[in-house]
Write an enzyme that holds these catalytic residues in place. Sequence first.
Site, PDB file in Angstrom:
ATOM      1  N   HIS A 201       6.170   0.834  -7.391  1.00  0.00           N
ATOM      2  CA  HIS A 201       5.886   1.575  -8.342  1.00  0.00           C
ATOM      3  C   HIS A 201       6.911   2.868  -8.488  1.00  0.00           C
ATOM      4  O   HIS A 201       7.123   2.931  -9.798  1.00  0.00           O
ATOM      5  CB  HIS A 201       4.642   2.638  -7.755  1.00  0.00           C
ATOM      6  CG  HIS A 201       3.401   2.155  -7.700  1.00  0.00           C
ATOM      7  ND1 HIS A 201       2.507   2.138  -6.253  1.00  0.00           N
ATOM      8  CD2 HIS A 201       2.750   1.493  -8.511  1.00  0.00           C
ATOM      9  CE1 HIS A 201       1.429   1.553  -7.177  1.00  0.00           C
ATOM     10  NE2 HIS A 201       1.250   1.729  -7.784  1.00  0.00           N
TER      11      HIS A 201
ATOM     12  N   LYS B 234     -12.280   2.331  -6.630  1.00  0.00           N
ATOM     13  CA  LYS B 234     -12.047   1.503  -6.074  1.00  0.00           C
ATOM     14  C   LYS B 234     -12.396   2.719  -4.402  1.00  0.00           C
ATOM     15  O   LYS B 234     -11.723   2.155  -3.513  1.00  0.00           O
ATOM     16  CB  LYS B 234     -10.087   1.767  -5.824  1.00  0.00           C
ATOM     17  CG  LYS B 234     -10.380   0.521  -7.320  1.00  0.00           C
ATOM     18  CD  LYS B 234      -8.774   0.520  -7.182  1.00  0.00           C
ATOM     19  CE  LYS B 234      -8.217  -1.212  -8.423  1.00  0.00           C
ATOM     20  NZ  LYS B 234      -6.622  -0.948  -9.090  1.00  0.00           N
TER      21      LYS B 234
ATOM     22  N   ARG C  16       3.243  -7.790 -12.722  1.00  0.00           N
ATOM     23  CA  ARG C  16       3.639  -8.050 -11.544  1.00  0.00           C
ATOM     24  C   ARG C  16       3.995  -9.868 -11.576  1.00  0.00           C
ATOM     25  O   ARG C  16       4.340 -10.441 -12.693  1.00  0.00           O
ATOM     26  CB  ARG C  16       2.755  -7.880 -10.443  1.00  0.00           C
ATOM     27  CG  ARG C  16       3.724  -7.219  -9.640  1.00  0.00           C
ATOM     28  CD  ARG C  16       2.520  -6.330  -8.820  1.00  0.00           C
ATOM     29  NE  ARG C  16       1.580  -5.931  -9.404  1.00  0.00           N
ATOM     30  CZ  ARG C  16       0.329  -5.897  -8.695  1.00  0.00           C
ATOM     31  NH1 ARG C  16       0.456  -4.896  -7.741  1.00  0.00           N
ATOM     32  NH2 ARG C  16      -0.418  -5.245  -9.691  1.00  0.00           N
TER      33      ARG C  16
ATOM     34  N   SER D 280      -0.558  -2.123  -3.199  1.00  0.00           N
ATOM     35  CA  SER D 280      -0.986  -0.953  -2.413  1.00  0.00           C
ATOM     36  C   SER D 280      -1.750  -1.614  -1.843  1.00  0.00           C
ATOM     37  O   SER D 280      -2.408  -1.262  -0.244  1.00  0.00           O
ATOM     38  CB  SER D 280      -1.766   0.209  -2.874  1.00  0.00           C
ATOM     39  OG  SER D 280      -1.316   0.818  -4.054  1.00  0.00           O
TER      40      SER D 280
HETATM   41  P1  ADP Z   1      -4.135   0.691 -11.213  1.00  0.00           P
HETATM   42  O1  ADP Z   1      -5.664   0.535 -10.065  1.00  0.00           O
HETATM   43  O2  ADP Z   1      -4.721   0.832 -12.886  1.00  0.00           O
HETATM   44  O3  ADP Z   1      -3.850  -1.085 -11.051  1.00  0.00           O
HETATM   45  P2  ADP Z   1      -2.092   0.724  -9.550  1.00  0.00           P
HETATM   46  O4  ADP Z   1      -1.774   1.707  -8.600  1.00  0.00           O
HETATM   47  O5  ADP Z   1      -2.040  -0.434  -8.706  1.00  0.00           O
HETATM   48  O6  ADP Z   1      -2.776   1.332  -9.618  1.00  0.00           O
HETATM   49  O7  ADP Z   1      -1.177   0.647 -10.132  1.00  0.00           O
HETATM   50  C1  ADP Z   1      -0.616   0.873 -11.043  1.00  0.00           C
HETATM   51  C2  ADP Z   1       0.621   0.225 -12.318  1.00  0.00           C
HETATM   52  O8  ADP Z   1       1.603  -0.034 -10.803  1.00  0.00           O
HETATM   53  C3  ADP Z   1      -0.039  -1.184 -12.690  1.00  0.00           C
HETATM   54  O9  ADP Z   1      -0.098  -1.322 -14.486  1.00  0.00           O
HETATM   55  C4  ADP Z   1       0.584  -2.063 -11.886  1.00  0.00           C
HETATM   56  O10 ADP Z   1       0.823  -3.339 -12.355  1.00  0.00           O
HETATM   57  C5  ADP Z   1       1.529  -1.488 -11.600  1.00  0.00           C
HETATM   58  N1  ADP Z   1       2.209  -2.275  -9.942  1.00  0.00           N
HETATM   59  C6  ADP Z   1       1.746  -2.099  -8.879  1.00  0.00           C
HETATM   60  N2  ADP Z   1       2.511  -2.623  -7.993  1.00  0.00           N
HETATM   61  C7  ADP Z   1       3.465  -2.801  -8.450  1.00  0.00           C
HETATM   62  C8  ADP Z   1       4.718  -3.773  -7.479  1.00  0.00           C
HETATM   63  N3  ADP Z   1       4.270  -3.885  -7.097  1.00  0.00           N
HETATM   64  N4  ADP Z   1       6.021  -3.640  -9.293  1.00  0.00           N
HETATM   65  C9  ADP Z   1       5.904  -3.440 -11.212  1.00  0.00           C
HETATM   66  N5  ADP Z   1       4.276  -2.996 -10.998  1.00  0.00           N
HETATM   67  C10 ADP Z   1       3.841  -2.471 -10.262  1.00  0.00           C
END
Ligand code: ADP
Length: 160
Positions: A17, A41, A90, A128
């Site tokens: 992130h 979630k 990803r 996460s």
């Molecule tokens: P959500 O519940 O909206 O998916 P996340 O916190 O899991 O929230 O992710 C927020 C954003 O960050 C999403 O667009 C996700 O694809 C991106 N993201 C999460 N991990 C990574 C990573 N390792 N590399 C690039 N983008 C990521």
Amino acid sequence: MATAVYPGSFDPVTLGHQDIIERSSKIMDKVIVGVLKNNSKSPLFSVEERVNMLMSVTGHLPNVEVQSFDGLLVDFVRQCGGDVIVRGLRAITDFEYELQLSQTNRVIAPNVDTIFLTTNLKYSYLSSSIVKEIAMYHGDISAFLHPEIAAKMREKMDHF
Ligand code: ADP
């Protein structure tokens, strides 16, 4: 002036992130990180904890702000005067969901577009939920999280 909104759960913020936030902050005039409150979630960290963690790891970026939001993402984008939504991609598995989300948002808010930044190869496997799973079994999470966030995560797991 182009303002981007980067929404997510950030439960907790990972180095993946942080990489997306840093890269967007170089492209855009302003980046607002939007932390989703009403999360199906059932997050490990409260929204306040998630906002505070994001603030502490983005403090060095003057054009980045962190806010929490509830309800429709496009309403939040409009409220904060955002021009585009930033999402990270990803693997191909992200693509289907992200495409559906961005197309739906375009229908309900035609003026708000979504841009995608592909993950840094270093973090392409990182999520996460994987980090939480490792932490739950007291595995080493230092390669995935900022040291301050890793400490908060260990603290949280100690109370489980
Ligand atoms: P959500 O519940 O909206 O998916 P996340 O916190 O899991 O929230 O992710 C927020 C954003 O960050 C999403 O667009 C996700 O694809 C991106 N993201 C999460 N991990 C990574 C990573 N390792 N590399 C690039 N983008 C990521």
